[in-house]
Design a protein around this motif. Structure first.
Motif, PDB file in Angstrom:
ATOM      1  N   PHE A  28       0.828  -1.199   0.000  1.00 57.66           N
ATOM      2  CA  PHE A  28       0.000   0.000   0.000  1.00 57.66           C
ATOM      3  C   PHE A  28       0.870   1.261   0.000  1.00 57.66           C
ATOM      4  O   PHE A  28       0.583   2.222  -0.714  1.00 57.66           O
ATOM      5  N   SER A  29       1.953   1.255   0.772  1.00 57.33           N
ATOM      6  CA  SER A  29       2.877   2.402   0.802  1.00 57.33           C
ATOM      7  C   SER A  29       3.439   2.692  -0.579  1.00 57.33           C
ATOM      8  O   SER A  29       3.493   3.841  -1.019  1.00 57.33           O
ATOM      9  N   GLU A  30       3.852   1.658  -1.270  1.00 56.57           N
ATOM     10  CA  GLU A  30       4.409   1.823  -2.611  1.00 56.57           C
ATOM     11  C   GLU A  30       3.353   2.333  -3.586  1.00 56.57           C
ATOM     12  O   GLU A  30       3.633   3.161  -4.441  1.00 56.57           O
ATOM     13  N   GLU A  31       2.126   1.843  -3.440  1.00 62.45           N
ATOM     14  CA  GLU A  31       1.043   2.279  -4.325  1.00 62.45           C
ATOM     15  C   GLU A  31       0.738   3.763  -4.120  1.00 62.45           C
ATOM     16  O   GLU A  31       0.500   4.502  -5.069  1.00 62.45           O
ATOM     17  N   ILE A  32       0.742   4.205  -2.871  1.00 59.70           N
ATOM     18  CA  ILE A  32       0.444   5.605  -2.569  1.00 59.70           C
ATOM     19  C   ILE A  32       1.542   6.522  -3.099  1.00 59.70           C
ATOM     20  O   ILE A  32       1.262   7.598  -3.629  1.00 59.70           O
ATOM     21  N   ILE A  33       2.775   6.103  -2.989  1.00 61.16           N
ATOM     22  CA  ILE A  33       3.902   6.927  -3.429  1.00 61.16           C
ATOM     23  C   ILE A  33       3.953   7.019  -4.954  1.00 61.16           C
ATOM     24  O   ILE A  33       4.250   8.066  -5.512  1.00 61.16           O
ATOM     25  N   THR A  68      -4.112  17.386   2.373  1.00 61.12           N
ATOM     26  CA  THR A  68      -3.545  16.206   1.729  1.00 61.12           C
ATOM     27  C   THR A  68      -4.475  15.035   1.981  1.00 61.12           C
ATOM     28  O   THR A  68      -4.921  14.825   3.105  1.00 61.12           O
ATOM     29  N   ASP A  69      -4.770  14.279   0.924  1.00 59.14           N
ATOM     30  CA  ASP A  69      -5.659  13.129   1.076  1.00 59.14           C
ATOM     31  C   ASP A  69      -5.097  11.914   0.349  1.00 59.14           C
ATOM     32  O   ASP A  69      -4.194  12.012  -0.468  1.00 59.14           O
ATOM     33  N   VAL A  70      -5.671  10.773   0.685  1.00 56.23           N
ATOM     34  CA  VAL A  70      -5.415   9.520  -0.021  1.00 56.23           C
ATOM     35  C   VAL A  70      -6.749   9.113  -0.613  1.00 56.23           C
ATOM     36  O   VAL A  70      -7.768   9.084   0.088  1.00 56.23           O
ATOM     37  N   ASN A  71      -6.750   8.837  -1.906  1.00 61.12           N
ATOM     38  CA  ASN A  71      -7.995   8.449  -2.562  1.00 61.12           C
ATOM     39  C   ASN A  71      -7.732   7.538  -3.745  1.00 61.12           C
ATOM     40  O   ASN A  71      -6.629   7.477  -4.251  1.00 61.12           O
ATOM     41  N   GLU A  72      -8.789   6.839  -4.139  1.00 57.37           N
ATOM     42  CA  GLU A  72      -8.713   6.046  -5.360  1.00 57.37           C
ATOM     43  C   GLU A  72      -8.647   7.009  -6.537  1.00 57.37           C
ATOM     44  O   GLU A  72      -9.311   8.043  -6.543  1.00 57.37           O
ATOM     45  N   TRP A  73      -7.861   6.654  -7.514  1.00 56.38           N
ATOM     46  CA  TRP A  73      -7.661   7.512  -8.676  1.00 56.38           C
ATOM     47  C   TRP A  73      -8.987   7.937  -9.288  1.00 56.38           C
ATOM     48  O   TRP A  73      -9.176   9.083  -9.662  1.00 56.38           O
ATOM     49  N   GLU A  74      -9.947   7.018  -9.345  1.00 54.35           N
ATOM     50  CA  GLU A  74     -11.241   7.347  -9.953  1.00 54.35           C
ATOM     51  C   GLU A  74     -12.034   8.363  -9.132  1.00 54.35           C
ATOM     52  O   GLU A  74     -12.976   8.967  -9.630  1.00 54.35           O
ATOM     53  N   ARG A  75     -11.676   8.577  -7.871  1.00 54.01           N
ATOM     54  CA  ARG A  75     -12.381   9.532  -7.005  1.00 54.01           C
ATOM     55  C   ARG A  75     -11.834  10.953  -7.121  1.00 54.01           C
ATOM     56  O   ARG A  75     -12.431  11.892  -6.612  1.00 54.01           O
ATOM     57  N   MET A 133      -1.987   9.868  -3.539  1.00 55.31           N
ATOM     58  CA  MET A 133      -1.964  10.905  -2.521  1.00 55.31           C
ATOM     59  C   MET A 133      -2.032  12.228  -3.263  1.00 55.31           C
ATOM     60  O   MET A 133      -1.271  12.458  -4.198  1.00 55.31           O
ATOM     61  N   LYS A 134      -2.984  13.066  -2.884  1.00 56.77           N
ATOM     62  CA  LYS A 134      -3.189  14.350  -3.550  1.00 56.77           C
ATOM     63  C   LYS A 134      -3.170  15.470  -2.521  1.00 56.77           C
ATOM     64  O   LYS A 134      -3.475  15.257  -1.353  1.00 56.77           O
ATOM     65  N   GLN A 135      -2.865  16.652  -3.004  1.00 57.07           N
ATOM     66  CA  GLN A 135      -2.894  17.834  -2.156  1.00 57.07           C
ATOM     67  C   GLN A 135      -3.695  18.897  -2.885  1.00 57.07           C
ATOM     68  O   GLN A 135      -3.518  19.096  -4.082  1.00 57.07           O
TER      69      GLN A 135
END
Length: 113
Positions: free
Chosen positions: A13-18, A90-97, A29-31
């Protein structure tokens, strides 16, 4: 590094977020910038956290306060931190969101000066 051995799902999950999300079900991860007309301006972080989770299925993970040009990153802020214009969330979200978040919070890209 040792946690990658004992917690491989956390490592994945860490690698996916980065990394940049390429598929709709991948996370990012978006800001986003809080403009004066942003509906989150003046709201408590905790309220925004639950509203965004409920409305868009995203998780806020931090806020950046900007004072006199200096950025102060607050990771996992306390419930009573207020969201101010000129700051960043800053948030974590699915790309489609991403588009849904951008629409619901009057998303603005931050001006780099």
């Amino acid at each position: 590094m040792a946690s990658y051995i004992y917690e491989p799902d956390v490592a994945f999950f860490s690698e996916e977020i980065i990394a940049f999300a390429h598929e709709q079900d991948e996370y990012d991860m978006k800001q986003f910038y809080i403009a004066n007309d942003n509906p989150l301006k003046g709201m408590y972080y905790e309220t925004a956290f639950f509203d965004l989770k409920k409305q868009c299925n995203v998780v806020l993970i931090g806020i950046v306060k900007v004072k006199e040009g200096q950025h102060q990153l607050i990771k996992n802020p306390e419930h009573n931190v207020t969201i101010e214009a000129g700051g960043l969330l800053t948030d974590v979200n699915e790309w489609e969101r991403t588009r849904q978040v951008e629409t619901s919070v009057s998303y603005r890209r931050r001006q780099i000066v």
